[in-house]
Design a protein around this motif. Structure first.
Motif, PDB file in Angstrom:
ATOM      1  N   TYR A 197      12.033  28.383  -2.161  1.00  0.00           N
ATOM      2  CA  TYR A 197      12.896  28.084  -3.304  1.00  0.00           C
ATOM      3  C   TYR A 197      12.476  26.767  -3.973  1.00  0.00           C
ATOM      4  O   TYR A 197      12.364  26.692  -5.201  1.00  0.00           O
ATOM      5  N   ILE A 198      12.257  25.748  -3.173  1.00  0.00           N
ATOM      6  CA  ILE A 198      11.881  24.438  -3.711  1.00  0.00           C
ATOM      7  C   ILE A 198      10.552  24.519  -4.448  1.00  0.00           C
ATOM      8  O   ILE A 198      10.397  23.981  -5.562  1.00  0.00           O
ATOM      9  N   GLU A 199       9.583  25.186  -3.852  1.00  0.00           N
ATOM     10  CA  GLU A 199       8.251  25.260  -4.459  1.00  0.00           C
ATOM     11  C   GLU A 199       8.250  26.059  -5.760  1.00  0.00           C
ATOM     12  O   GLU A 199       7.496  25.760  -6.687  1.00  0.00           O
ATOM     13  N   GLN A 200       9.116  27.071  -5.837  1.00  0.00           N
ATOM     14  CA  GLN A 200       9.124  27.928  -7.021  1.00  0.00           C
ATOM     15  C   GLN A 200      10.051  27.432  -8.127  1.00  0.00           C
ATOM     16  O   GLN A 200       9.728  27.564  -9.314  1.00  0.00           O
ATOM     17  N   GLU A 201      11.191  26.837  -7.746  1.00  0.00           N
ATOM     18  CA  GLU A 201      12.215  26.501  -8.728  1.00  0.00           C
ATOM     19  C   GLU A 201      12.418  25.008  -8.982  1.00  0.00           C
ATOM     20  O   GLU A 201      12.870  24.626 -10.062  1.00  0.00           O
ATOM     21  N   ILE A 202      12.098  24.176  -8.013  1.00  0.00           N
ATOM     22  CA  ILE A 202      12.398  22.749  -8.142  1.00  0.00           C
ATOM     23  C   ILE A 202      11.167  21.909  -8.481  1.00  0.00           C
ATOM     24  O   ILE A 202      11.148  21.187  -9.486  1.00  0.00           O
ATOM     25  N   LEU A 203      10.132  22.004  -7.694  1.00  0.00           N
ATOM     26  CA  LEU A 203       8.962  21.162  -7.917  1.00  0.00           C
ATOM     27  C   LEU A 203       8.327  21.324  -9.298  1.00  0.00           C
ATOM     28  O   LEU A 203       7.875  20.330  -9.887  1.00  0.00           O
ATOM     29  N   PRO A 204       8.275  22.547  -9.862  1.00  0.00           N
ATOM     30  CA  PRO A 204       7.678  22.675 -11.202  1.00  0.00           C
ATOM     31  C   PRO A 204       8.357  21.831 -12.271  1.00  0.00           C
ATOM     32  O   PRO A 204       7.734  21.491 -13.284  1.00  0.00           O
ATOM     33  N   ARG A 205       9.599  21.437 -12.059  1.00  0.00           N
ATOM     34  CA  ARG A 205      10.305  20.617 -13.041  1.00  0.00           C
ATOM     35  C   ARG A 205       9.681  19.230 -13.181  1.00  0.00           C
ATOM     36  O   ARG A 205       9.826  18.567 -14.213  1.00  0.00           O
ATOM     37  N   TYR A 206       8.967  18.801 -12.160  1.00  0.00           N
ATOM     38  CA  TYR A 206       8.312  17.490 -12.206  1.00  0.00           C
ATOM     39  C   TYR A 206       7.150  17.458 -13.200  1.00  0.00           C
ATOM     40  O   TYR A 206       6.700  16.380 -13.583  1.00  0.00           O
ATOM     41  N   ASN A 207       6.666  18.611 -13.598  1.00  0.00           N
ATOM     42  CA  ASN A 207       5.551  18.653 -14.557  1.00  0.00           C
ATOM     43  C   ASN A 207       5.917  18.048 -15.906  1.00  0.00           C
ATOM     44  O   ASN A 207       5.037  17.651 -16.674  1.00  0.00           O
ATOM     45  N   ALA A 208       7.206  17.966 -16.197  1.00  0.00           N
ATOM     46  CA  ALA A 208       7.654  17.454 -17.490  1.00  0.00           C
ATOM     47  C   ALA A 208       7.778  15.933 -17.526  1.00  0.00           C
ATOM     48  O   ALA A 208       8.016  15.359 -18.579  1.00  0.00           O
ATOM     49  N   PHE A 209       7.571  15.266 -16.378  1.00  0.00           N
ATOM     50  CA  PHE A 209       7.793  13.831 -16.304  1.00  0.00           C
ATOM     51  C   PHE A 209       6.515  13.052 -16.591  1.00  0.00           C
ATOM     52  O   PHE A 209       5.439  13.634 -16.744  1.00  0.00           O
ATOM     53  N   ASP A 210       6.636  11.720 -16.648  1.00  0.00           N
ATOM     54  CA  ASP A 210       5.448  10.891 -16.833  1.00  0.00           C
ATOM     55  C   ASP A 210       4.516  11.056 -15.641  1.00  0.00           C
ATOM     56  O   ASP A 210       4.923  11.498 -14.565  1.00  0.00           O
ATOM     57  N   SER A 211       3.254  10.685 -15.816  1.00  0.00           N
ATOM     58  CA  SER A 211       2.230  10.978 -14.809  1.00  0.00           C
ATOM     59  C   SER A 211       2.459  10.285 -13.470  1.00  0.00           C
ATOM     60  O   SER A 211       1.897  10.688 -12.455  1.00  0.00           O
ATOM     61  N   ALA A 212       3.284   9.252 -13.454  1.00  0.00           N
ATOM     62  CA  ALA A 212       3.587   8.573 -12.192  1.00  0.00           C
ATOM     63  C   ALA A 212       4.693   9.276 -11.408  1.00  0.00           C
ATOM     64  O   ALA A 212       4.955   8.932 -10.253  1.00  0.00           O
ATOM     65  N   HIS A 213       5.341  10.269 -12.026  1.00  0.00           N
ATOM     66  CA  HIS A 213       6.461  10.946 -11.372  1.00  0.00           C
ATOM     67  C   HIS A 213       6.327  12.468 -11.411  1.00  0.00           C
ATOM     68  O   HIS A 213       7.328  13.183 -11.433  1.00  0.00           O
ATOM     69  N   ARG A 214       5.115  12.954 -11.371  1.00  0.00           N
ATOM     70  CA  ARG A 214       4.909  14.403 -11.379  1.00  0.00           C
ATOM     71  C   ARG A 214       4.808  14.953  -9.963  1.00  0.00           C
ATOM     72  O   ARG A 214       5.110  14.263  -8.991  1.00  0.00           O
ATOM     73  N   ILE A 215       4.382  16.185  -9.827  1.00  0.00           N
ATOM     74  CA  ILE A 215       4.385  16.872  -8.539  1.00  0.00           C
ATOM     75  C   ILE A 215       3.667  16.100  -7.432  1.00  0.00           C
ATOM     76  O   ILE A 215       4.176  16.057  -6.297  1.00  0.00           O
ATOM     77  N   PRO A 216       2.494  15.501  -7.682  1.00  0.00           N
ATOM     78  CA  PRO A 216       1.854  14.751  -6.579  1.00  0.00           C
ATOM     79  C   PRO A 216       2.760  13.682  -5.974  1.00  0.00           C
ATOM     80  O   PRO A 216       2.761  13.474  -4.753  1.00  0.00           O
ATOM     81  N   HIS A 217       3.539  13.009  -6.822  1.00  0.00           N
ATOM     82  CA  HIS A 217       4.472  12.002  -6.300  1.00  0.00           C
ATOM     83  C   HIS A 217       5.557  12.660  -5.452  1.00  0.00           C
ATOM     84  O   HIS A 217       5.871  12.198  -4.348  1.00  0.00           O
ATOM     85  N   ALA A 218       6.135  13.741  -5.960  1.00  0.00           N
ATOM     86  CA  ALA A 218       7.184  14.438  -5.209  1.00  0.00           C
ATOM     87  C   ALA A 218       6.660  14.918  -3.861  1.00  0.00           C
ATOM     88  O   ALA A 218       7.335  14.783  -2.834  1.00  0.00           O
ATOM     89  N   LEU A 219       5.457  15.458  -3.848  1.00  0.00           N
ATOM     90  CA  LEU A 219       4.878  15.946  -2.592  1.00  0.00           C
ATOM     91  C   LEU A 219       4.616  14.810  -1.615  1.00  0.00           C
ATOM     92  O   LEU A 219       4.795  14.961  -0.399  1.00  0.00           O
TER      93      LEU A 219
END
Length: 209
Positions: free
Chosen positions: A9-31
């Motif tokens: 659920y997190i990988e499909q519905e939550i993490l993709p939302r980080y793609n809309a943020f600035d480059s310091a707060h995108r998926i690599p940061h969340a991971l």
């Protein structure tokens, strides 16, 4: 071991939302925060499912004003009815509060061990990572600045947040962050070292554009 349904659920519905943020707060940061949170949770015997979800939601509030993103992130977690499938109301309350408490500038100690876990994991105090993310944030938010102005902004931010007089606090004794913060402070106290790291990272980021 994290519940596979939660992870899916997190990988499909939550993490993709980080793609809309600035480059310091995108998926690599969340991971990175997820990995560190799970490592800390395992070390101290905390619930790994809770630590995983808290880390995944901790910056979702970047969808709105940055100044209150920690509060917004907590509200997003609380409003996600899907989480009721796996967690009790009390667990969800604890997770919401942990997300709210993760912000580095917070003056009060997190209310639970889960808040301390995500706050510690969010620090990511590897010196190169800190300087890189600071530069990335500046490029995204202040594109009108020239190179020297970006350098000054980076130095000011590092002094304000990470120096011995800075506002950052570590909440889990003996974590890897203690040694990394010491290394970072050595760089901050040496103008030539800051300049050298900035120039190298700036050049590498410029090549990627």
């Amino acid at each position: 071991m994290v519940n596979l349904e939660i992870m899916e659920y997190i990988e499909q519905e939550i993490l993709p939302r980080y793609n809309a943020f600035d480059s310091a707060h995108r998926i690599p940061h969340a991971l990175a925060v997820i990995r560190s949170s799970l490592k800390l949770a395992k070390k101290i015997g905390a619930d790994e499912n809770m630590a995983y979800v808290i880390a995944a939601y901790h910056d979702l509030g970047m969808e709105g004003p940055r100044a209150v993103h920690h509060i917004t992130s907590g509200n997003i977690l609380l409003a996600d009815s899907k989480l009721k499938k796996w967690f009790s109301p009390m667990q969800i309350k604890i997770m919401k509060e942990a997300v709210e408490d993760h912000r580095a500038s917070a003056s009060k100690s997190p209310r639970s061990i889960y808040g301390k876990i995500v706050a510690e994991a969010d620090r990511q105090l590897d010196p190169i990572t800190v300087i890189t993310r600071t530069i990335q944030f500046g490029i995204d938010r202040y594109p009108e600045l020239d190179t020297e102005e970006h350098f000054k902004r980076v130095v000011n931010h590092l002094q304000e947040k990470y120096s011995a007089a800075g506002y950052i606090r570590l909440w889990i004794p003996g974590s890897e962050n203690e040694e990394k913060l010491k290394e970072l402070r050595e760089i901050i106290s040496n103008p030539a070292m800051i300049r050298n790291h900035f120039n190298q990272i700036w050049t590498e980021l410029s090549k990627k554009e």
